[in-house]
Design an enzyme around this catalytic site. Structure first.
Site, PDB file in Angstrom:
ATOM      1  N   LYS A 113       0.840  -1.212   0.000  1.00 19.61           N
ATOM      2  CA  LYS A 113       0.000   0.000   0.000  1.00 19.61           C
ATOM      3  C   LYS A 113       0.877   1.266   0.000  1.00 19.61           C
ATOM      4  O   LYS A 113       0.696   2.162  -0.819  1.00 19.61           O
ATOM      5  CB  LYS A 113      -0.934   0.014   1.222  1.00 19.61           C
ATOM      6  CG  LYS A 113      -1.835  -1.210   1.317  1.00 19.61           C
ATOM      7  CD  LYS A 113      -2.742  -1.165   2.524  1.00 19.61           C
ATOM      8  CE  LYS A 113      -2.047  -1.281   3.868  1.00 19.61           C
ATOM      9  NZ  LYS A 113      -1.398  -2.578   4.142  1.00 19.61           N
TER      10      LYS A 113
ATOM     11  N   ARG B 196     -10.524  -0.051   8.167  1.00 19.11           N
ATOM     12  CA  ARG B 196     -10.073  -1.403   8.485  1.00 19.11           C
ATOM     13  C   ARG B 196     -11.136  -2.208   9.218  1.00 19.11           C
ATOM     14  O   ARG B 196     -10.897  -3.374   9.543  1.00 19.11           O
ATOM     15  CB  ARG B 196      -8.855  -1.317   9.408  1.00 19.11           C
ATOM     16  CG  ARG B 196      -7.530  -1.380   8.702  1.00 19.11           C
ATOM     17  CD  ARG B 196      -6.501  -1.024   9.751  1.00 19.11           C
ATOM     18  NE  ARG B 196      -5.290  -1.731   9.623  1.00 19.11           N
ATOM     19  CZ  ARG B 196      -4.176  -1.206   9.094  1.00 19.11           C
ATOM     20  NH1 ARG B 196      -4.167  -0.002   8.601  1.00 19.11           N
ATOM     21  NH2 ARG B 196      -3.076  -1.901   9.057  1.00 19.11           N
TER      22      ARG B 196
ATOM     23  N   ARG C  63      11.786  -5.083   5.484  1.00 16.56           N
ATOM     24  CA  ARG C  63      11.448  -3.681   5.168  1.00 16.56           C
ATOM     25  C   ARG C  63      12.306  -2.680   5.944  1.00 16.56           C
ATOM     26  O   ARG C  63      12.602  -2.854   7.117  1.00 16.56           O
ATOM     27  CB  ARG C  63       9.979  -3.414   5.494  1.00 16.56           C
ATOM     28  CG  ARG C  63       9.647  -1.917   5.431  1.00 16.56           C
ATOM     29  CD  ARG C  63       8.186  -1.637   5.388  1.00 16.56           C
ATOM     30  NE  ARG C  63       7.471  -2.294   6.459  1.00 16.56           N
ATOM     31  CZ  ARG C  63       6.146  -2.387   6.498  1.00 16.56           C
ATOM     32  NH1 ARG C  63       5.422  -1.886   5.533  1.00 16.56           N
ATOM     33  NH2 ARG C  63       5.559  -2.993   7.507  1.00 16.56           N
TER      34      ARG C  63
ATOM     35  N   ARG D 253      10.628  -0.742  11.442  1.00 19.41           N
ATOM     36  CA  ARG D 253       9.464  -0.399  12.265  1.00 19.41           C
ATOM     37  C   ARG D 253       9.369  -1.294  13.492  1.00 19.41           C
ATOM     38  O   ARG D 253       9.644  -2.491  13.413  1.00 19.41           O
ATOM     39  CB  ARG D 253       8.189  -0.547  11.420  1.00 19.41           C
ATOM     40  CG  ARG D 253       7.716   0.762  10.850  1.00 19.41           C
ATOM     41  CD  ARG D 253       6.650   0.581   9.815  1.00 19.41           C
ATOM     42  NE  ARG D 253       5.490  -0.204  10.269  1.00 19.41           N
ATOM     43  CZ  ARG D 253       4.413  -0.401   9.504  1.00 19.41           C
ATOM     44  NH1 ARG D 253       4.357   0.124   8.291  1.00 19.41           N
ATOM     45  NH2 ARG D 253       3.407  -1.102   9.951  1.00 19.41           N
TER      46      ARG D 253
ATOM     47  N   ARG E  37      -0.931  -9.205  13.102  1.00 16.25           N
ATOM     48  CA  ARG E  37      -1.484  -8.218  12.161  1.00 16.25           C
ATOM     49  C   ARG E  37      -2.184  -8.911  10.991  1.00 16.25           C
ATOM     50  O   ARG E  37      -3.238  -8.466  10.538  1.00 16.25           O
ATOM     51  CB  ARG E  37      -0.368  -7.302  11.644  1.00 16.25           C
ATOM     52  CG  ARG E  37       0.010  -6.228  12.656  1.00 16.25           C
ATOM     53  CD  ARG E  37       1.400  -5.684  12.445  1.00 16.25           C
ATOM     54  NE  ARG E  37       1.613  -5.088  11.155  1.00 16.25           N
ATOM     55  CZ  ARG E  37       2.835  -4.883  10.618  1.00 16.25           C
ATOM     56  NH1 ARG E  37       3.909  -5.240  11.270  1.00 16.25           N
ATOM     57  NH2 ARG E  37       2.945  -4.314   9.449  1.00 16.25           N
TER      58      ARG E  37
HETATM   59  P1  AP5 Z   1       4.776  -1.551   1.984  1.00 16.12           P
HETATM   60  O1  AP5 Z   1       4.417  -0.813   0.765  1.00 16.12           O
HETATM   61  O2  AP5 Z   1       5.475  -0.839   3.061  1.00 16.12           O
HETATM   62  O3  AP5 Z   1       3.496  -2.343   2.567  1.00 16.12           O
HETATM   63  P2  AP5 Z   1       2.140  -1.833   3.230  1.00 16.12           P
HETATM   64  O4  AP5 Z   1       1.026  -2.491   2.518  1.00 16.12           O
HETATM   65  O5  AP5 Z   1       2.133  -0.364   3.340  1.00 16.12           O
HETATM   66  O6  AP5 Z   1       2.278  -2.557   4.635  1.00 16.12           O
HETATM   67  P3  AP5 Z   1       2.147  -2.025   6.125  1.00 16.12           P
HETATM   68  O7  AP5 Z   1       2.935  -2.965   6.984  1.00 16.12           O
HETATM   69  O8  AP5 Z   1       2.465  -0.580   6.202  1.00 16.12           O
HETATM   70  O9  AP5 Z   1       0.647  -2.264   6.406  1.00 16.12           O
HETATM   71  P4  AP5 Z   1      -0.037  -2.354   7.767  1.00 16.12           P
HETATM   72  O10 AP5 Z   1      -1.433  -2.286   7.345  1.00 16.12           O
HETATM   73  O11 AP5 Z   1       0.331  -3.504   8.595  1.00 16.12           O
HETATM   74  O12 AP5 Z   1       0.581  -1.133   8.593  1.00 16.12           O
HETATM   75  P5  AP5 Z   1       0.042   0.310   8.930  1.00 16.12           P
HETATM   76  O13 AP5 Z   1       1.182   1.212   9.028  1.00 16.12           O
HETATM   77  O14 AP5 Z   1      -1.089   0.657   8.050  1.00 16.12           O
HETATM   78  O15 AP5 Z   1       5.663  -2.814   1.507  1.00 16.12           O
HETATM   79  C1  AP5 Z   1       6.166  -3.753   2.447  1.00 16.12           C
HETATM   80  C2  AP5 Z   1       7.588  -4.198   2.040  1.00 16.12           C
HETATM   81  O16 AP5 Z   1       7.506  -4.966   0.852  1.00 16.12           O
HETATM   82  C3  AP5 Z   1       8.530  -3.035   1.712  1.00 16.12           C
HETATM   83  O17 AP5 Z   1       9.807  -3.373   2.158  1.00 16.12           O
HETATM   84  C4  AP5 Z   1       8.490  -2.924   0.195  1.00 16.12           C
HETATM   85  O18 AP5 Z   1       9.705  -2.428  -0.344  1.00 16.12           O
HETATM   86  C5  AP5 Z   1       8.234  -4.371  -0.225  1.00 16.12           C
HETATM   87  N1  AP5 Z   1       7.380  -4.490  -1.416  1.00 16.12           N
HETATM   88  C6  AP5 Z   1       6.273  -3.756  -1.728  1.00 16.12           C
HETATM   89  N2  AP5 Z   1       5.736  -4.153  -2.898  1.00 16.12           N
HETATM   90  C7  AP5 Z   1       6.526  -5.186  -3.350  1.00 16.12           C
HETATM   91  C8  AP5 Z   1       6.493  -6.016  -4.515  1.00 16.12           C
HETATM   92  N3  AP5 Z   1       5.552  -5.875  -5.468  1.00 16.12           N
HETATM   93  N4  AP5 Z   1       7.455  -6.958  -4.635  1.00 16.12           N
HETATM   94  C9  AP5 Z   1       8.436  -7.103  -3.676  1.00 16.12           C
HETATM   95  N5  AP5 Z   1       8.505  -6.347  -2.561  1.00 16.12           N
HETATM   96  C10 AP5 Z   1       7.568  -5.400  -2.395  1.00 16.12           C
HETATM   97  O19 AP5 Z   1      -0.574   0.078  10.394  1.00 16.12           O
HETATM   98  C11 AP5 Z   1       0.262  -0.181  11.502  1.00 16.12           C
HETATM   99  C12 AP5 Z   1      -0.571  -0.284  12.775  1.00 16.12           C
HETATM  100  O20 AP5 Z   1      -1.234   0.959  13.022  1.00 16.12           O
HETATM  101  C13 AP5 Z   1      -1.703  -1.322  12.747  1.00 16.12           C
HETATM  102  O21 AP5 Z   1      -1.244  -2.609  13.086  1.00 16.12           O
HETATM  103  C14 AP5 Z   1      -2.655  -0.737  13.791  1.00 16.12           C
HETATM  104  O22 AP5 Z   1      -2.192  -1.000  15.093  1.00 16.12           O
HETATM  105  C15 AP5 Z   1      -2.546   0.756  13.548  1.00 16.12           C
HETATM  106  N6  AP5 Z   1      -3.531   1.235  12.537  1.00 16.12           N
HETATM  107  C16 AP5 Z   1      -3.276   1.763  11.309  1.00 16.12           C
HETATM  108  N7  AP5 Z   1      -4.407   2.077  10.660  1.00 16.12           N
HETATM  109  C17 AP5 Z   1      -5.433   1.723  11.493  1.00 16.12           C
HETATM  110  C18 AP5 Z   1      -6.842   1.761  11.384  1.00 16.12           C
HETATM  111  N8  AP5 Z   1      -7.447   2.218  10.269  1.00 16.12           N
HETATM  112  N9  AP5 Z   1      -7.587   1.313  12.437  1.00 16.12           N
HETATM  113  C19 AP5 Z   1      -6.989   0.868  13.553  1.00 16.12           C
HETATM  114  N10 AP5 Z   1      -5.656   0.767  13.720  1.00 16.12           N
HETATM  115  C20 AP5 Z   1      -4.879   1.200  12.698  1.00 16.12           C
HETATM  116 MG    MG Z   2       2.163   1.017   4.936  1.00 19.79          MG
END
Ligand code: AP5
Ligand code: MG
Ligand code: ZN
Length: 217
Positions: free
Chosen positions: A13, A88, A127, A160, A171
């Site tokens: 994402k 979410r 990552r 992270r 997660r």
């Molecule tokens: P990356 O693009 O960073 O992945 P992402 O989908 O953004 O993954 P996240 O881990 O950020 O998602 P998340 O939903 O767990 O975390 P968030 O910060 O939202 O890519 C990942 C890796 O893969 C990178 O190294 C990249 O280079 C590589 N990659 C990407 N595409 C690739 C490809 N095609 N091929 C190979 N490699 C690739 O949330 C964190 C926490 O915050 C949650 O757990 C929760 O506690 C809280 N939170 C956030 N939003 C909410 C909400 N709406 N409600 C409640 N709690 C929330």
């Molecule tokens: Mg992200």
């Protein structure tokens, strides 16, 4: 363009949002990034969010909905946005509908990035994130040109706090239980586009571009 980016942790994402910001000139609103910024500043919101994020659990809806509502009302959101990681839960999706209704906005597309769970653990494990601009790199799949330095802004790269094996499993489980059901919700509205996330970052992006072109016709 009003875009929702959905998908499990590590699906890409943030990586794809970076490209969308560059090409469409609209802001990315990522609740995870907002919570991490609050944790860094040591605010009350940050302290509360951290207690959930460290366990891989969701921050309560009331808190999350409040910060998104506030953010979407800001001036830079008038020309469009990319919501990354929100909604979410069904309560968050319902709240977003109300917010959009109040703002007179209709979603352009809901982009659901699908990816295999074994691959996700590997992506998250390797990552590296920029401290300054939030860009995602990967030790193997997107190595920075200079070790531990961001290609975009020269910021320092870090791992992270929630990118460890135990939290990742949690997660992924939370995604399956609380977030995946939203796919049906958005499919019913006819705005859902599924994208195969197990391809190169560039191919995933060109598929997203194609889906957005179709959706905005
Ligand atoms: P990356 O693009 O960073 O992945 P992402 O989908 O953004 O993954 P996240 O881990 O950020 O998602 P998340 O939903 O767990 O975390 P968030 O910060 O939202 O890519 C990942 C890796 O893969 C990178 O190294 C990249 O280079 C590589 N990659 C990407 N595409 C690739 C490809 N095609 N091929 C190979 N490699 C690739 O949330 C964190 C926490 O915050 C949650 O757990 C929760 O506690 C809280 N939170 C956030 N939003 C909410 C909400 N709406 N409600 C409640 N709690 C929330
Ligand atoms: Mg992200
Ligand atoms: Zn950077």
């Amino acid at each position: 363009m009003y875009i929702l980016l959905m998908g499990p942790p590590g699906a890409g994402k943030g990586t794809q949002a970076e490209k969308l910001i560059r090409d469409y000139g609209i802001p990315q609103i990522a609740t995870g990034d907002m919570f991490r910024a609050a944790v860094k500043s040591g605010t009350a919101l940050g302290k509360e969010a951290k207690s959930y994020m460290d366990k891989g659990a969701l921050v309560p809806d009331s808190v999350t909905i409040g910060i998104v509502k506030e953010r979407l009302a800001q001036d830079d959101c008038k020309k469009g946005w990319i919501l990354d990681g929100f909604p979410r839960t069904t309560a968050q999706a319902a709240a977003l509908d109300t917010i959009l209704h109040e703002l007179g906005i209709r979603l352009t597309a809901v982009i659901g990035i699908k990816a295999d769970s074994k691959g996700l653990v590997k992506r998250i494990g390797g990552r590296l994130v920029c401290k300054k601009c939030g860009a995602s790199f990967h030790k193997e799949f997107r190595p920075p040109k200079k070790e531990n330095v961001c290609d975009n802004c020269g910021g320092k790269l870090y791992q992270r706090a929630d990118d460890n094996e135990a939290t990742v499993e949690q997660r992924l489980a939370v995604y399956e239980k609380s977030t995946r059901p939203l796919i049906d919700y958005y499919e019913a509205s006819g705005r859902f586009c599924e994208i195969d996330g197990d391809q190169s970052m560039e191919k995933v992006y060109s598929d997203i571009r194609d889906a957005l072109k179709k959706a905005s016709k």
